[in-house]
Design a protein around this motif. Structure first.
Motif, mmCIF file in Angstrom:
data_model
loop_
_atom_site.group_PDB
_atom_site.id
_atom_site.type_symbol
_atom_site.label_atom_id
_atom_site.label_comp_id
_atom_site.label_asym_id
_atom_site.label_seq_id
_atom_site.Cartn_x
_atom_site.Cartn_y
_atom_site.Cartn_z
ATOM 1 N N GLN A 151 -7.063 3.843 5.565
ATOM 2 C CA GLN A 151 -7.112 4.849 6.631
ATOM 3 C C GLN A 151 -5.997 5.878 6.462
ATOM 4 O OE1 GLN A 151 -6.832 3.183 10.562
ATOM 5 N NE2 GLN A 151 -7.177 5.117 11.576
ATOM 6 N N GLU A 152 -4.791 5.412 6.173
ATOM 7 C CA GLU A 152 -3.659 6.325 6.000
ATOM 8 C C GLU A 152 -3.822 7.166 4.723
ATOM 9 O OE1 GLU A 152 0.251 7.184 7.846
ATOM 10 O OE2 GLU A 152 -1.652 6.293 8.443
ATOM 11 N N TRP A 153 -4.304 6.553 3.641
ATOM 12 C CA TRP A 153 -4.512 7.268 2.383
ATOM 13 C C TRP A 153 -5.608 8.333 2.543
ATOM 14 C CZ3 TRP A 153 -2.720 9.158 -1.708
ATOM 15 C CH2 TRP A 153 -3.416 9.330 -2.888
ATOM 16 N N GLY A 154 -6.649 8.003 3.296
ATOM 17 C CA GLY A 154 -7.706 8.979 3.546
ATOM 18 C C GLY A 154 -7.197 10.195 4.308
ATOM 19 N N ARG A 155 -6.322 9.971 5.281
ATOM 20 C CA ARG A 155 -5.737 11.100 6.019
ATOM 21 C C ARG A 155 -4.872 11.959 5.103
ATOM 22 N NH1 ARG A 155 -2.344 9.291 10.811
ATOM 23 N NH2 ARG A 155 -2.040 11.552 10.887
ATOM 24 N N TRP A 187 -1.193 15.893 2.442
ATOM 25 C CA TRP A 187 0.213 15.703 2.812
ATOM 26 C C TRP A 187 1.103 16.022 1.609
ATOM 27 C CZ3 TRP A 187 0.083 10.292 5.619
ATOM 28 C CH2 TRP A 187 -0.669 10.425 6.792
ATOM 29 N N PRO A 188 2.251 16.631 1.833
ATOM 30 C CA PRO A 188 3.161 16.888 0.705
ATOM 31 C C PRO A 188 3.741 15.606 0.120
ATOM 32 C CG PRO A 188 4.186 17.487 2.785
ATOM 33 C CD PRO A 188 2.760 17.204 3.100
ATOM 34 N N ARG A 189 3.765 14.546 0.920
ATOM 35 C CA ARG A 189 4.309 13.269 0.427
ATOM 36 C C ARG A 189 3.652 12.141 1.201
ATOM 37 N NH1 ARG A 189 9.221 10.262 1.741
ATOM 38 N NH2 ARG A 189 9.912 9.034 -0.059
ATOM 39 N N PHE A 190 3.151 11.149 0.493
ATOM 40 C CA PHE A 190 2.507 9.985 1.108
ATOM 41 C C PHE A 190 3.331 8.750 0.788
ATOM 42 C CE2 PHE A 190 -0.256 6.273 0.403
ATOM 43 C CZ PHE A 190 -0.737 6.108 1.698
ATOM 44 N N THR A 191 3.685 7.978 1.824
ATOM 45 C CA THR A 191 4.435 6.732 1.639
ATOM 46 C C THR A 191 3.765 5.633 2.454
ATOM 47 O OG1 THR A 191 5.934 7.214 3.487
ATOM 48 C CG2 THR A 191 6.603 7.971 1.297
ATOM 49 N N HIS A 192 3.793 4.438 1.926
ATOM 50 C CA HIS A 192 3.200 3.294 2.618
ATOM 51 C C HIS A 192 3.709 2.023 1.945
ATOM 52 C CE1 HIS A 192 0.075 2.035 5.518
ATOM 53 N NE2 HIS A 192 -0.061 0.978 4.727
ATOM 54 N N ARG A 247 2.961 -9.747 -3.136
ATOM 55 C CA ARG A 247 4.305 -9.219 -2.947
ATOM 56 C C ARG A 247 4.194 -7.833 -2.319
ATOM 57 N NH1 ARG A 247 8.390 -11.770 -5.653
ATOM 58 N NH2 ARG A 247 9.667 -9.886 -5.728
ATOM 59 N N HIS A 248 5.251 -7.441 -1.619
ATOM 60 C CA HIS A 248 5.250 -6.140 -0.952
ATOM 61 C C HIS A 248 5.639 -5.041 -1.937
ATOM 62 C CE1 HIS A 248 5.249 -8.668 2.657
ATOM 63 N NE2 HIS A 248 4.804 -7.602 3.300
ATOM 64 N N PHE A 249 4.857 -3.972 -1.949
ATOM 65 C CA PHE A 249 5.116 -2.806 -2.786
ATOM 66 C C PHE A 249 5.160 -1.565 -1.912
ATOM 67 C CE2 PHE A 249 4.059 -5.737 -6.044
ATOM 68 C CZ PHE A 249 4.544 -5.224 -7.243
ATOM 69 N N ALA A 250 6.076 -0.667 -2.248
ATOM 70 C CA ALA A 250 6.167 0.631 -1.566
ATOM 71 C C ALA A 250 5.515 1.675 -2.458
ATOM 72 C CB ALA A 250 7.622 1.001 -1.293
ATOM 73 N N VAL A 251 4.543 2.402 -1.915
ATOM 74 C CA VAL A 251 3.839 3.429 -2.675
ATOM 75 C C VAL A 251 4.323 4.802 -2.229
ATOM 76 C CG1 VAL A 251 1.915 3.427 -1.046
ATOM 77 C CG2 VAL A 251 1.589 4.356 -3.318
ATOM 78 N N GLU A 252 4.533 5.683 -3.194
ATOM 79 C CA GLU A 252 4.867 7.077 -2.932
ATOM 80 C C GLU A 252 3.963 7.937 -3.799
ATOM 81 O OE1 GLU A 252 8.824 8.466 -2.681
ATOM 82 O OE2 GLU A 252 9.670 6.491 -2.248
#
Length: 672
Positions: free
Chosen positions: A195-199, A205-210, A222-227
């Motif tokens: 949902q967030e990636w689709g938005r 967006w100039p920058r997407f993080t999740h 494991r937890h990964f941070a995507v930018e």
């Protein structure tokens, strides 16, 4: 040949004569390019700045052989008359032999400048080489780096292989491409991520993080941070480029601090022990475990190790989507129960097992389950307070959650250690409260059976306040046949207040039995005695005598010390408060002289004595509560006395019960 025809030509034209190549003609374009050169002079003299270039040898060959030659994009470095950014300029020459009308021979040179074309081509070559090298560097960085680097189309579908993604997740290129990467995302995180990636794609967006959980090839999730950021060509997004970084350690640290902070907040303003343990269980689930149960152990009597154990389960929580554990109740645990062994040994029990198959010594056959359905691991932690095992905390994991491990157990221990001080206070308070409640309940006796009188008593403890109430009542028959009714409220909500209440009740009973005096005088003597023994004490009280002046007739002799007035409801439905015999509350006046009042009790009437918990509300004044009680009592005219008392209690709002309530009701016989 008429040479004037070459004057307007857009390219340079030059003609020489003889074997010395004497300059015989050049047009305007040639002059502007190379400047004025002296006519009649040999080329070697006219162009001394080209003496070392080797171009003059070409003229010699063409003149001698008659074979034309073409030079393409050759550099010329001379002193050009026109300013130029380039020191060296590029030209294409066409050189051929010509014959004049007089029979003489010469050389015709046609020249066109191609500097811009050569420069543009060189720039393209350089850019191409730079792009090739940048691509090589990018691929080397992607292959050697620890981050996952990926590229998608503008619609979000993966378009290029990612060695890092394949190395971490084990997905092949065919599994990864397009939207296949979503299969490696944890199911519980997938919807929120998409949902967030689709938005981000739709709004560019100039920058997407999740941050989300990614299934790895070797160690579960494991937890990964995507930018990610869009790659633009002008205003057009041509692709998205992003990275994924393993942040499991940072996430675990953040989770630890968050859990400890929430546990501290949950226990900070909680006094009741069961509420505190329930709050801790709700912090543990679902962030740390899928199910948590808390057992409170008895503190009153010592129990030899190895004996059966009765524990009260005060909390049982499971994460959403799992079946609930059995509700809180008392469990009788056998000596071989793992709960009993953990309580006796004061040692943590930890087990990891196939999903849904706990070992028999952990959940013996026939015993009530305390692990999550389909659990893959379980932990039992004794809670030791002041050297005694006061409670047991159980936690279990199931489903896709990894089995509980040493780090989880360490976090659970830290959480309970941080809660040691409030838990210790809560346990101490519970012990004190149990004593106070036992004392209070021992004084709330059943009323006597009196001919022709119906007597009902009620007591409802506070549903919201953590303290022990100071409300009390008493009812007994004197030797002269009068029935004594008394009700009171002691200031304070603790064990000393409960002890004072019991002493006051017993003193009042002794004073009433000692002398047949009006109620006001008895309350006066009680006030003096209490002020002497307990100078800090204050309280309220109603003392009343139901007397029979003659057969079939009743009257009430009463005195009220700071207490809400008695309520008298007639058989005809009228209801009014008895406002006579009023005096200040006990413990206030150094020289108390309470008054007494007398009120006839008509046939079929109902007399109600009560404490302020029945009429007081935080959001209104006392007058409103008294009027509400009067109307409700009038509406209940004709109902049995027991029904009247129960109904008045049932009509109390559940969300406002911050005080206990005591009631004494008396029903007079009907006429005849």
């Amino acid at each position: 040949m008429r040479l004037e025809v070459f004057d307007p030509a857009p390219i340079g034209v030059m003609i020489t004569r003889g074997p010395e190549h004497r300059l015989g003609y050049f047009n305007e374009r040639y002059r502007k390019t190379f400047g004025d050169r002296p006519l009649g002079h040999p080329l070697r003299e006219a162009f001394p700045d080209l003496a070392q270039s080797g171009y003059f040898a070409i003229y010699d060959r063409v003149y001698a052989t008659g074979t034309p030659e073409v030079l393409t994009a050759v550099p010329i470095d001379v002193a050009f008359p026109e300013p130029s950014r380039e020191k060296v300029r590029f030209f294409t020459f066409s050189i051929s032999r010509t014959t004049f009308s007089d029979g003489g021979r010469g050389v015709l040179g046609v020249i066109a400048e191609v500097t811009e074309q050569v420069t543009a081509a060189e720039r393209i070559r350089v850019l191409s080489e730079e792009r090739r090298r940048a691509l090589l560097r990018y691929r080397s960085l992607v292959n050697a780096g620890t981050q996952i680097v990926w590229v998608t189309a503008p619609d979000g579908g993966v378009t290029e292989p990612s060695p890092g993604w394949q190395r971490v997740t084990g997905q092949s290129w065919e599994e990864f491409r397009g939207d296949g990467w979503t299969a490696a995302v944890h199911p519980d995180d997938r919807d929120a991520l998409l949902q967030e990636w689709g938005r981000a794609l739709a709004e560019v967006w100039p920058r997407f993080t999740h941050t989300y959980r990614l299934r790895t090839a070797t160690s579960g999730y494991r937890h990964f941070a995507v930018e990610a950021a869009p790659v633009r060509d002008g205003d057009t997004v041509i692709e998205w480029m992003g990275t994924c970084t393993d942040v499991e350690q940072e996430w675990q640290e953040a989770r630890r601090e968050d859990l400890l902070a929430r546990a501290a907040a949950a226990t900070a303003d909680t006094v009741r022990l069961d509420d505190m343990l329930t709050a801790l269980a709700e912090v543990i689930v679902p962030d740390l475990a899928d199910a948590c149960a808390v057992y409170l152990l008895p503190q009153a009597l010592p129990r030899p190790p190895g004996a059966p154990l009765t524990a009260e389960r005060v909390a049982a929580t499971t994460r959403e989507g799992l079946p609930s554990l059995p509700p809180p109740h008392s469990d009788h645990l056998a000596p071989d129960s793992p709960l009993t062994r953990a309580a006796d040994a004061r040692r943590t029990v930890h087990a990891v097992f196939p999903p849904g198959s706990p070992p028999p010594d952990l959940v013996p056959p026939g015993t009530e389950p305390w692990t999550a359905p389909g659990a893959n691991s379980a932990v039992l932690l004794p809670v030791v307070v002041d050297g005694t095992t006061a409670a047991l905390v159980t936690a279990s994991a199931c489903g896709d959650r990894p089995p509980l491990g040493p780090s989880d157990i360490g976090l659970l221990r830290t959480l309970l250690e941080r809660a040691d001080a409030p838990l210790s206070k809560a346990f101490e308070y519970q012990r004190t409260r149990q004593v106070a409640l036992a004392l209070q309940q021992s004084l709330l006796t059943e009323p006597p059976e009196v001919p022709d009188l119906g007597i009902a008593v009620r007591y409802r403890p506070s549903s919201a306040a953590a303290e022990v109430g100071g409300d009390w009542y008493d009812c007994f028959v004197l030797r002269d046949g009068a029935t004594v009714l008394t009700i009171g409220d002691v200031a304070g909500h603790d064990l000393p207040a409960a002890v004072t209440m019991s002493q006051m009740r017993n003193m009042l009973r002794g004073l009433a039995l000692d002398r047949q005096e009006p109620p006001g005088e008895i309350l006066g003597r009680l006030d003096v005695a209490v002020q002497t023994l307990h100078p800090e004490f204050t309280g309220t009280c109603v003392l009343a005598r139901v007397e029979r002046p003659e057969p079939g007739r009743f009257r009430l002799r009463y005195s009220v010390a700071g207490h809400p007035p008695p309520l008298l409801t007639g058989a005809d439905g009228t209801a009014r408060f008895l406002d006579g015999g009023r005096s200040p509350m006990l413990g206030v006046d150094p020289a108390p002289r309470p008054e007494s009042a007398v009120e006839p009790l008509p046939p079929g009437a109902t007399l109600l004595l009560y404490t302020d918990g029945l009429v007081e509300r935080r959001t209104e004044d006392l007058t409103t509560g008294l009027e509400r009680l009067r109307r409700q009592a009038a509406d209940l005219t004709g109902a049995p006395l027991e029904v009247c008392c129960d109904t008045l209690l049932d009509r109390l709002p559940d969300d406002d019960g911050d005080d206990d309530v005591a009631m004494v009701g008396v029903r007079l016989p009907a006429a005849g």
